[in-house]
Design a protein around this motif. Structure first.
Motif, PDB file in Angstrom:
ATOM      1  N   GLU A  37      39.450 -31.918   2.590  1.00  0.00           N
ATOM      2  CA  GLU A  37      38.786 -31.169   3.669  1.00  0.00           C
ATOM      3  C   GLU A  37      38.530 -32.072   4.872  1.00  0.00           C
ATOM      4  O   GLU A  37      38.724 -31.669   6.015  1.00  0.00           O
TER       5      GLU A  37
ATOM      6  N   PRO B 291      35.254 -22.979   8.708  1.00  0.00           N
ATOM      7  CA  PRO B 291      36.366 -23.495   7.897  1.00  0.00           C
ATOM      8  C   PRO B 291      36.194 -23.248   6.400  1.00  0.00           C
ATOM      9  O   PRO B 291      37.173 -23.186   5.670  1.00  0.00           O
ATOM     10  N   ASP B 292      34.945 -23.121   5.915  1.00  0.00           N
ATOM     11  CA  ASP B 292      34.764 -22.886   4.477  1.00  0.00           C
ATOM     12  C   ASP B 292      34.886 -21.412   4.115  1.00  0.00           C
ATOM     13  O   ASP B 292      34.573 -21.021   2.985  1.00  0.00           O
TER      14      ASP B 292
ATOM     15  N   GLY C  48      42.216 -25.231   7.750  1.00  0.00           N
ATOM     16  CA  GLY C  48      40.790 -25.518   7.662  1.00  0.00           C
ATOM     17  C   GLY C  48      40.069 -25.540   9.001  1.00  0.00           C
ATOM     18  O   GLY C  48      39.045 -26.199   9.129  1.00  0.00           O
ATOM     19  N   ARG C  49      40.604 -24.815   9.990  1.00  0.00           N
ATOM     20  CA  ARG C  49      39.921 -24.771  11.291  1.00  0.00           C
ATOM     21  C   ARG C  49      39.123 -23.473  11.415  1.00  0.00           C
ATOM     22  O   ARG C  49      39.475 -22.465  10.809  1.00  0.00           O
TER      23      ARG C  49
ATOM     24  N   ALA D 297      33.615 -27.894   0.298  1.00  0.00           N
ATOM     25  CA  ALA D 297      34.114 -27.159   1.468  1.00  0.00           C
ATOM     26  C   ALA D 297      33.009 -26.988   2.504  1.00  0.00           C
ATOM     27  O   ALA D 297      33.250 -27.040   3.713  1.00  0.00           O
TER      28      ALA D 297
ATOM     29  N   LEU E 244      41.869 -32.821   6.612  1.00  0.00           N
ATOM     30  CA  LEU E 244      42.328 -31.672   7.411  1.00  0.00           C
ATOM     31  C   LEU E 244      41.588 -31.607   8.745  1.00  0.00           C
ATOM     32  O   LEU E 244      42.143 -31.187   9.756  1.00  0.00           O
TER      33      LEU E 244
ATOM     34  N   HIS F  96      42.560 -19.975   0.394  1.00  0.00           N
ATOM     35  CA  HIS F  96      42.498 -20.237   1.842  1.00  0.00           C
ATOM     36  C   HIS F  96      43.215 -21.540   2.205  1.00  0.00           C
ATOM     37  O   HIS F  96      43.643 -21.715   3.337  1.00  0.00           O
ATOM     38  N   ARG F  97      43.304 -22.461   1.261  1.00  0.00           N
ATOM     39  CA  ARG F  97      43.958 -23.744   1.553  1.00  0.00           C
ATOM     40  C   ARG F  97      45.376 -23.818   0.987  1.00  0.00           C
ATOM     41  O   ARG F  97      45.975 -24.896   0.925  1.00  0.00           O
TER      42      ARG F  97
ATOM     43  N   THR G 200      44.121 -19.568   7.285  1.00  0.00           N
ATOM     44  CA  THR G 200      43.086 -20.610   7.251  1.00  0.00           C
ATOM     45  C   THR G 200      43.553 -21.862   6.515  1.00  0.00           C
ATOM     46  O   THR G 200      42.740 -22.651   6.056  1.00  0.00           O
TER      47      THR G 200
ATOM     48  N   TRP H   6      33.644 -29.826   6.611  1.00  0.00           N
ATOM     49  CA  TRP H   6      33.807 -29.567   8.054  1.00  0.00           C
ATOM     50  C   TRP H   6      32.569 -29.977   8.841  1.00  0.00           C
ATOM     51  O   TRP H   6      32.674 -30.391   9.997  1.00  0.00           O
TER      52      TRP H   6
END
Ligand SMILES: Cc1cc2nc3c(=O)[nH]c(=O)nc-3n(C[C@H](O)[C@H](O)[C@H](O)COP(=O)(O)OP(=O)(O)OC[C@H]3O[C@@H](n4cnc5c(N)ncnc54)[C@H](O)[C@@H]3O)c2cc1C
Length: 512
Positions: free
Chosen positions: A20, A481-482, A439-440, A324, A23, A56-57, A436, A328
């Motif tokens: 994370e 991002p999470d 992770g933005r 997560a 990213l 999501h990742r 996503t 970020w």
């Protein structure tokens, strides 16, 4: 040289946090005292909202081996109650059977692809912190050394050195009960399947549903036929003599335990192939939660912050979502755009979820314990579970989706993990989860009603995507991002002031 972040522990949570951070443009260094990845038998599955987060990742498929979107599970178990989750619409509970070593393998590979350094054979022995950073003492095969970092994260498991050295209290419960025994054996002679798919043991009137905990008046029994040659058998007992964890479990000891719990005397023969469960005994449980997840420049994630019985498998759901949540925010702090208080919101948001797991893992053990009081309590709990709204509450509790983070947005999606939506964009069909991967933060306009200028000052941090959706649950959504929604507008009501406020609250001041 000063690292941005040193992470102590290359278990699943430390590795995922490293991904994370990487990213988000931060280079963490991960230290682990073990010379190689541990082969210890730990988790054999992921349960809960974490599976949607991994989706999501783009990590759901490599970890589960299953293509496409994750699917909810039709059945699960809570405190030895079968949960008929197929009755729920929507069903919030996802589960993936996968051994922990596979999860760690995938996460380590991803971390290395993202440029993360993982140093093994490197044990952290101490640290000091001052207002500008942390000096970390370690011991590796070359001797003692020091590293400097702006932040230190303890992802070093339940006995966390980082937590202890930071002086963070770890209150909770340590109990000698239950004693669990588990082994991987040939299908026992005399056990037979009923038409309903239950297992009957000789001398025991209670049918056992495979793969699930069944309570008798004397303990809990589990039988899981992983393949025709090998089944996992396990018991849980309360109130026996103290178990010696140093002495290896024998099949005779397990047979005696099965006899006490079920009344059936089963001859146990080792499975012909190596299975996921070598004979193992675990005495008692620890349920503890760190008082604080942050102490200055030191943060805790995963088992370093919370431990509990493995019943229902909540550990990685909790720990990976901690990572997560923290990743970020820590990256925003390091990259200089974090709004005031963002990093402290890590403890504020995640500690209450740790408290929920503390509560339900203790509750599940209480519901499985022997005794007439528990039997009466189970009768009542079973009645409550027959109501769909109560079943849904338990499913959301297990999923870790029953808490709504604070936002100042009244839309029902705000504060919740974003629903996966089938979308159509200029680039073709896509699921929300596929937008996503990087992770933005994401501003998703579902109705074309959002003026792109409203988010113009944040384009360095926030992606904006316009998409069509057959039944849009909102006009537009702003995701962290999470995966959590922090702002949403009703269809046809754009709310530009609310959007700008949310962008500032979560992602800092706009570029000048
Ligand atoms: C028998 C069992 C079954 C379980 N089943 C499930 C399940 O089905 N589903 C589920 O979700 N969870 C399950 N869990 C819980 C799950 O295994 C943990 O929640 C998970 O391992 C936590 O990951 P972590 O990265 O926080 O810590 P860990 O996996 O404990 O990793 C910590 C790492 O830190 C390293 N380390 C420790 N101290 C230092 C130091 N001083 N310096 C450097 N490195 C250090 C260790 O070597 C280790 O690699 C189970 C646990 C057990 C024991």
């Amino acid at each position: 040289m000063v690292n941005d972040v040193v992470i102590v522990g290359a278990g699943p949570v430390g590795l995922f946090l490293a991904c994370e951070l990487a990213l988000a443009g931060v280079r963490p260094e991960v230290l682990d005292r073990l010379p190689a990845r541990s082969g210890a038998q730990k988790a054999n599955g992921l349960v809960g909202q974490v599976i949607r987060l991994l989706d999501h990742r783009g990590l759901h498929q490599p970890i589960s081996g299953a293509p496409g979107a994750p699917q909810p599970v039709p059945r699960f178990v809570f405190g030895a109650f079968p949960l008929e989750l197929h009755r729920l619409d929507p069903n919030p509970l996802y589960a993936v059977p996968v051994p922990q070593h596979r999860i760690e393998e995938v996460l380590e590979q991803r971390a290395r692809e993202l440029g993360v350094t993982v140093r093994r054979g490197c044990e952290v022995t101490g640290f000091t912190q001052d207002p500008s950073g942390v000096t970390v003492d370690y011991q590796d095969p070359d001797g003692e050394g020091q590293l400097h970092a702006r932040y230190l994260v303890g992802a070093d498991g339940g006995r966390s050195t980082v937590r202890k050295l930071a002086g963070i209290g770890f209150p909770g419960v340590t109990s000698p009960d239950p004693v669990s025994r588990i082994a991987h054996v040939r299908p026992p002679e005399g056990a037979r399947l009923t038409e309903d798919g239950d297992v009957l043991l000789p001398g025991c009137p209670i049918p056992f549903r495979p793969f699930t905990h069944t309570r008798t008046e004397h303990g809990v029994f589990v039988l899981a036929p992983f393949n025709p040659e090998a089944v996992m058998v396990a018991t849980m007992e309360w109130g026996g003599p103290p178990a010696d964890e140093e002495t290896p479990l024998t099949l005779d000891e397990l047979r005696a335990s099965i006899r006490r719990v079920t009344g059936a005397d089963l001859e146990l023969v080792p499975a012909p192939t190596a299975g996921p469960f070598t004979p193992r005994r675990q005495a008692g449980h620890n349920t503890r939660l760190a008082e604080r997840y942050r102490q200055g420049r030191v943060l805790l994630v995963g088992d370093a912050a919370h431990v509990h019985a493995a019943t229902g498998g909540p550990g990685l759901n909790l720990g990976l979502q901690d990572a997560a949540n923290l990743g970020w925010k820590l990256a925003a702090e390091l990259r200089g755009w974090a709004p005031p208080g963002l990093l402290d919101s890590y403890h504020r948001e995640r500690h209450p979820i740790g408290e929920r797991v503390f509560m339900h893992s203790q509750a599940q053990l209480a519901l499985m314990a022997p005794g007439p009081g528990t039997t009466a309590l189970r009768a009542l709990f079973g009645e409550l579970l027959s109501h769909e709204d109560n079943l849904g509450r338990i499913a959301a509790l297990m999923a870790g989706s029953d808490i709504r983070y604070d936002t100042d947005c009244p839309h029902p999606l705000a504060g919740r993990f974003a629903p996966d939506l089938a979308l159509s964009t200029a680039n073709g069909p896509v699921r929300l989860a596929e937008l996503t991967r990087g992770g933005r933060p994401l501003l998703l306009d579902l109705t074309g009603g959002q003026d792109p200028d409203h988010a113009a000052g944040w384009t360095d941090r926030v992606d904006a995507v316009a998409a069509d959706c057959a039944e849009p649950p909102a006009g537009a959504l702003l995701l962290r991002p999470d995966g959590y929604v922090v702002w949403a507008s009703a269809v046809g009501e754009p709310d530009p002031d609310g959007l700008r406020r949310a962008l500032r609250t979560w992602f800092g001041d706009p570029r000048a």
